[in-house]
Design an enzyme around this catalytic site. Sequence first.
Site, PDB file in Angstrom:
ATOM      1  N   SER A   8     -16.764  53.949  46.789  1.00 28.81           N
ATOM      2  CA  SER A   8     -17.600  52.753  46.762  1.00 28.81           C
ATOM      3  C   SER A   8     -18.220  52.527  48.127  1.00 28.81           C
ATOM      4  O   SER A   8     -17.507  52.290  49.110  1.00 28.81           O
ATOM      5  CB  SER A   8     -16.764  51.530  46.367  1.00 28.81           C
ATOM      6  OG  SER A   8     -17.518  50.342  46.554  1.00 28.81           O
ATOM      7  N   HIS A  33     -20.253  55.308  43.849  1.00 36.29           N
ATOM      8  CA  HIS A  33     -20.167  54.008  43.178  1.00 36.29           C
ATOM      9  C   HIS A  33     -20.910  52.966  44.019  1.00 36.29           C
ATOM     10  O   HIS A  33     -20.631  52.797  45.210  1.00 36.29           O
ATOM     11  CB  HIS A  33     -18.704  53.606  43.002  1.00 36.29           C
ATOM     12  CG  HIS A  33     -18.512  52.404  42.141  1.00 36.29           C
ATOM     13  ND1 HIS A  33     -18.587  52.458  40.765  1.00 36.29           N
ATOM     14  CD2 HIS A  33     -18.241  51.117  42.454  1.00 36.29           C
ATOM     15  CE1 HIS A  33     -18.363  51.254  40.267  1.00 36.29           C
ATOM     16  NE2 HIS A  33     -18.155  50.411  41.280  1.00 36.29           N
ATOM     17  N   ASP A  35     -21.878  49.068  44.203  1.00 34.56           N
ATOM     18  CA  ASP A  35     -21.604  47.707  43.729  1.00 34.56           C
ATOM     19  C   ASP A  35     -22.736  46.763  44.119  1.00 34.56           C
ATOM     20  O   ASP A  35     -22.965  46.513  45.304  1.00 34.56           O
ATOM     21  CB  ASP A  35     -20.301  47.194  44.340  1.00 34.56           C
ATOM     22  CG  ASP A  35     -19.076  47.866  43.753  1.00 34.56           C
ATOM     23  OD1 ASP A  35     -18.949  47.878  42.518  1.00 34.56           O
ATOM     24  OD2 ASP A  35     -18.244  48.383  44.530  1.00 34.56           O
ATOM     25  N   MET A  37     -23.997  42.965  43.958  1.00 34.07           N
ATOM     26  CA  MET A  37     -23.485  41.609  43.765  1.00 34.07           C
ATOM     27  C   MET A  37     -24.574  40.594  44.078  1.00 34.07           C
ATOM     28  O   MET A  37     -25.323  40.764  45.047  1.00 34.07           O
ATOM     29  CB  MET A  37     -22.288  41.359  44.676  1.00 34.07           C
ATOM     30  CG  MET A  37     -21.179  42.382  44.559  1.00 34.07           C
ATOM     31  SD  MET A  37     -19.859  41.999  45.739  1.00 34.07           S
ATOM     32  CE  MET A  37     -18.817  43.444  45.548  1.00 34.07           C
ATOM     33  N   HIS A  66     -22.952  49.626  39.511  1.00 36.56           N
ATOM     34  CA  HIS A  66     -22.119  48.592  38.887  1.00 36.56           C
ATOM     35  C   HIS A  66     -22.754  47.238  39.180  1.00 36.56           C
ATOM     36  O   HIS A  66     -22.720  46.756  40.318  1.00 36.56           O
ATOM     37  CB  HIS A  66     -20.706  48.694  39.474  1.00 36.56           C
ATOM     38  CG  HIS A  66     -19.765  47.643  39.004  1.00 36.56           C
ATOM     39  ND1 HIS A  66     -18.579  47.371  39.661  1.00 36.56           N
ATOM     40  CD2 HIS A  66     -19.804  46.782  37.949  1.00 36.56           C
ATOM     41  CE1 HIS A  66     -17.930  46.406  39.032  1.00 36.56           C
ATOM     42  NE2 HIS A  66     -18.666  46.029  38.006  1.00 36.56           N
ATOM     43  N   MET A  68     -22.675  43.592  39.223  1.00 35.26           N
ATOM     44  CA  MET A  68     -21.895  42.355  39.174  1.00 35.26           C
ATOM     45  C   MET A  68     -22.864  41.199  39.373  1.00 35.26           C
ATOM     46  O   MET A  68     -22.840  40.497  40.387  1.00 35.26           O
ATOM     47  CB  MET A  68     -20.800  42.385  40.229  1.00 35.26           C
ATOM     48  CG  MET A  68     -19.679  43.340  39.889  1.00 35.26           C
ATOM     49  SD  MET A  68     -18.345  43.345  41.120  1.00 35.26           S
ATOM     50  CE  MET A  68     -18.947  44.630  42.204  1.00 35.26           C
ATOM     51  N   MET A 137     -11.744  46.458  35.741  1.00 36.40           N
ATOM     52  CA  MET A 137     -11.551  45.876  37.067  1.00 36.40           C
ATOM     53  C   MET A 137     -10.070  45.575  37.248  1.00 36.40           C
ATOM     54  O   MET A 137      -9.472  44.851  36.453  1.00 36.40           O
ATOM     55  CB  MET A 137     -12.370  44.600  37.225  1.00 36.40           C
ATOM     56  CG  MET A 137     -13.881  44.804  37.278  1.00 36.40           C
ATOM     57  SD  MET A 137     -14.432  45.820  38.673  1.00 36.40           S
ATOM     58  CE  MET A 137     -13.809  44.890  40.082  1.00 36.40           C
ATOM     59  N   ASP A 175     -11.465  50.173  39.113  1.00 39.27           N
ATOM     60  CA  ASP A 175     -12.037  49.727  40.377  1.00 39.27           C
ATOM     61  C   ASP A 175     -11.188  48.576  40.899  1.00 39.27           C
ATOM     62  O   ASP A 175     -11.118  47.519  40.274  1.00 39.27           O
ATOM     63  CB  ASP A 175     -13.482  49.277  40.156  1.00 39.27           C
ATOM     64  CG  ASP A 175     -14.182  48.875  41.447  1.00 39.27           C
ATOM     65  OD1 ASP A 175     -13.535  48.881  42.508  1.00 39.27           O
ATOM     66  OD2 ASP A 175     -15.389  48.556  41.394  1.00 39.27           O
TER      67      ASP A 175
END
Length: 224
Positions: A8, A33, A35, A37, A66, A68, A137, A175
Amino acid sequence: MEYQLCPSILSADFNRLGEQIKIMEREGVKWLHIDVMDGDFVPSISFGMPVIRSIRKESDMFFDVHLMVSAPERYIQDFVDCGADSITVHAEACEDLERAIELIHDAGVKAGVSIKPATPVNDISHLLEDVDMVLVMTVQPGFGGQKYIEDCTEKIRELRELIEEDDLDVDIQVDGGINEDTLETVIRAGANLLVAGSYVFKGDLASNVRKINEKMRRIAETVQ
């Protein structure tokens, strides 16, 4: 079953991000990966399309994005356009989860669905035939460095049993809190894609990747 380490970049040194990506590529890492957000679905804000677009120019790795974010359907095509190979949305963030998965596939990339620690597997079990991956998660989404939530291990086992019962080709990704102690736990429970942040980036990156991949290989040989 194919096992992959998915570092990540949330834990990367952004002053050296391009350099660190090249190091991981040389050590055989195939998945990255990413993330995203938004400060709404989760409290934190990370990065978005410009970062992905810039590193896409320099890397052939599989970009595992991913989201979020609230109402992720709004951004699916944008993230595909900037380089995503897979997009994972949260079951809790979508007004129409089935439609979100359809939009991801229509955009030509793999689709994943993620569930928070408190969300039961039963909430998404009816969609297993429609997704390429389920992301469990194992910490509360939004912050790095949290401790693995032990109760999530049973969710991984439950998912693997459902997938095997119906002979589905669905990956299980985990994760959160993946480290020297929890790596074996999640693999034995049924996960095959492992997201790791500080476990990968803290210290010597190349050495860490080699050690983690070797440990994954040894454990995987005993469970297959």
